[in-house]
Structure formats: structure tokens, C-alpha cells
Design an enzyme around this catalytic site. Structure first.
Site, PDB file in Angstrom:
ATOM      1  N   LYS A 142       0.826  -1.203   0.000  1.00  0.00           N
ATOM      2  CA  LYS A 142       0.000   0.000   0.000  1.00  0.00           C
ATOM      3  C   LYS A 142       0.863   1.257   0.000  1.00  0.00           C
ATOM      4  O   LYS A 142       0.614   2.196  -0.767  1.00  0.00           O
ATOM      5  CB  LYS A 142      -0.934   0.013   1.214  1.00  0.00           C
ATOM      6  CG  LYS A 142      -1.903   1.196   1.215  1.00  0.00           C
ATOM      7  CD  LYS A 142      -2.751   1.223   2.473  1.00  0.00           C
ATOM      8  CE  LYS A 142      -1.959   1.758   3.640  1.00  0.00           C
ATOM      9  NZ  LYS A 142      -2.787   1.980   4.847  1.00  0.00           N
ATOM     10  N   ASP A 160      -6.684   1.129   1.272  1.00  0.00           N
ATOM     11  CA  ASP A 160      -6.763   1.186   2.727  1.00  0.00           C
ATOM     12  C   ASP A 160      -8.176   0.793   3.138  1.00  0.00           C
ATOM     13  O   ASP A 160      -8.970   0.324   2.317  1.00  0.00           O
ATOM     14  CB  ASP A 160      -6.380   2.575   3.253  1.00  0.00           C
ATOM     15  CG  ASP A 160      -7.394   3.657   2.869  1.00  0.00           C
ATOM     16  OD1 ASP A 160      -8.369   3.356   2.115  1.00  0.00           O
ATOM     17  OD2 ASP A 160      -7.233   4.797   3.307  1.00  0.00           O
TER      18      ASP A 160
END
Length: 233
Positions: A142, A160
Site C-alpha cells: 500500500k 486502505d
């Protein structure tokens, strides 16, 4: 029968998760057209001045709010905006600057180790590939996606908790885990919206389509949404 000799109970079958059906391309295009019309140039909310400070800010943001990270990094980045300057501060000083952020001890350690590796293996420059970024201490997929997108302009989808929720609620890219959603977004998001897609989804999830109390009345996707979580006034 002696309880000690009783055969173990069979484990209950795992609950099957049924994913919602993904939307048609035309519907997904309309969703992102609306996001673009409402906010043509969405921005990430982590303060940074260059690719290095962005990388550090994202590493520090794990399990923390952007506002909390910004409060800690403003004075830190004012004196250390390169790997060399950050490394010169040392772990103890970095720890003092970021002590208001969750997991600050581990994060300070990772920041110093990350700077050491940037200098030793990348000439002090932030690498421009996911593989190289993920080789750095404290950097996962991420974080790498955020840096590639914001610092280097690549079309990536950093998933997320907000992006995961919206991708499923709006049926853009239904998935059981973040990787499924990320790969689904890669296929589903029209290319012309790819650069800003994850920003629109994050901001929508953070300020409108919240986890517990989504503000559906003011949602620009209200008429398209058929989520079970939809709140009808």
C-alpha cells in the site's frame, strides 16, 4: 463416556462470504465521472515536500490519522527532508519527533533503517518501482502504491480501509481482501480516471461513506448505491 476419551467436535464450517456482483463498466464510469466533476484534482492529505518526505509520511501513517502524522512531521521535515539529514538525527531524536504517533518506536527504527538502505543501495533517491520500494524497511504494497501514484504519477490503487469499503459498497471492485480489491480496481477503473481514483475513494470513505454512519443524504452516488449499509432518511 469418559470426557477425556470423547472424540473432538467437528469444527463448524467456515462462514461463506458472498461478494456483491460487480457493476457494469458504464455504471462505474458514471461513478467516477461524478467524483471528477465534484473534485477534479483530489490531493492526498499527508504533508510532504518531496518523494522522500512523502515516503516517510506514509510509513508513519500506518494505524494513525493523517492529521496526527502531519502534526509530528511538520517540525521533523523542516530539519530533515533528505535521507542523509534524517539519518544524521539518529533513531532517538526521530523517536522524540514522532512519539505522538502510534507504534512510534518501531516506526522510528524503520525510518532510520530505511534511510540507511536508501543511501547504501539507491544513492539517496527514492526508487521508482514497487519491488524496490517494498524492499525498504516499513514499506508494504500500500505504501509503495501511494508513493508511485503521488510522487511519480503512476496509476496505482492503494487500498486502505476506506478504499476497501467503498469498492465493495459501490460494487466497483468487490473483494474479500485488499489485494483482490486492488486487482479488481486495476481492471474496473476507466483509464482516464485511474490517476486520481484511489484519492476519490479514500476521501469519499473518510468524509461521506463512513464505516458506521454513512452520510447517504449528501452522497453524490446516492441514487446509484444499493448497499445494505445505505441509510435512508
Amino acid at each position: 463416556m469418559d470426557q477425556r476419551n470423547r472424540p473432538p467436535r467437528a469444527a463448524a464450517p467456515a462462514k461463506r462470504i458472498t461478494l456483491p456482483r460487480a457493476r457494469k463498466p458504464a455504471e462505474i464510469h458514471e461513478i467516477f465521472r461524478r467524483f471528477q466533476a465534484a473534485n477534479p484534482e483530489p490531493k492526498g492529505e499527508l504533508d510532504h515536500t518531496n518523494a522522500f518526505t512523502l515516503l516517510i509520511a506514509v510509513v508513519l501513517s500506518a494505524q494513525a490519522t493523517d492529521a496526527g502524522v502531519n502534526k509530528a512531521t511538520r517540525p521533523l521535515f523542516a530539519i530533515a527532508d533528505t535521507p542523509e539529514k534524517m539519518l544524521a538525527l539518529g533513531e532517538e531524536t526521530v523517536r522524540e519527533y514522532v512519539k505522538t504517533i502510534g507504534l512510534f518506536r518501531t516506526k522510528a527504527k524503520n525510518v532510520i533503517a530505511l534511510c540507511e538502505k536508501l543511501i547504501a543501495e539507491f544513492g539517496g533517491e527514492v526508487p521508482t518501482t514497487r519491488e524496490a520500494l517494498e524492499s525498504l524497511p516499513g514499506v508494504g504494497r500500500k505504501t509503495a502504491n501511494v508513493v508511485l501514484n503521488i510522487a511519480f504519477g503512476e496509476i496505482t490503487h492503494a487500498v486502505d480501509t476506506h478504499v476497501f469499503r467503498i469498492a465493495n459498497r459501490l460494487r466497483i471492485a468487490p473483494g474479500k481482501n485488499v489485494l483482490q480489491v486492488e486487482l479488481g480496481l486495476e481492471k474496473a477503473v476507466p483509464p482516464e480516471f485511474g490517476r486520481h481514483a484511489h484519492h476519490w475513494l479514500i476521501l469519499h470513505g473518510r468524509y461521506t461513506c463512513k464505516a458506521l454512519r454513512p452520510e447517504c443524504v449528501r452522497c453524490i452516488q446516492n441514487d446509484l448505491c444499493d448497499s445494505a449499509d445505505k441509510r435512508i432518511a
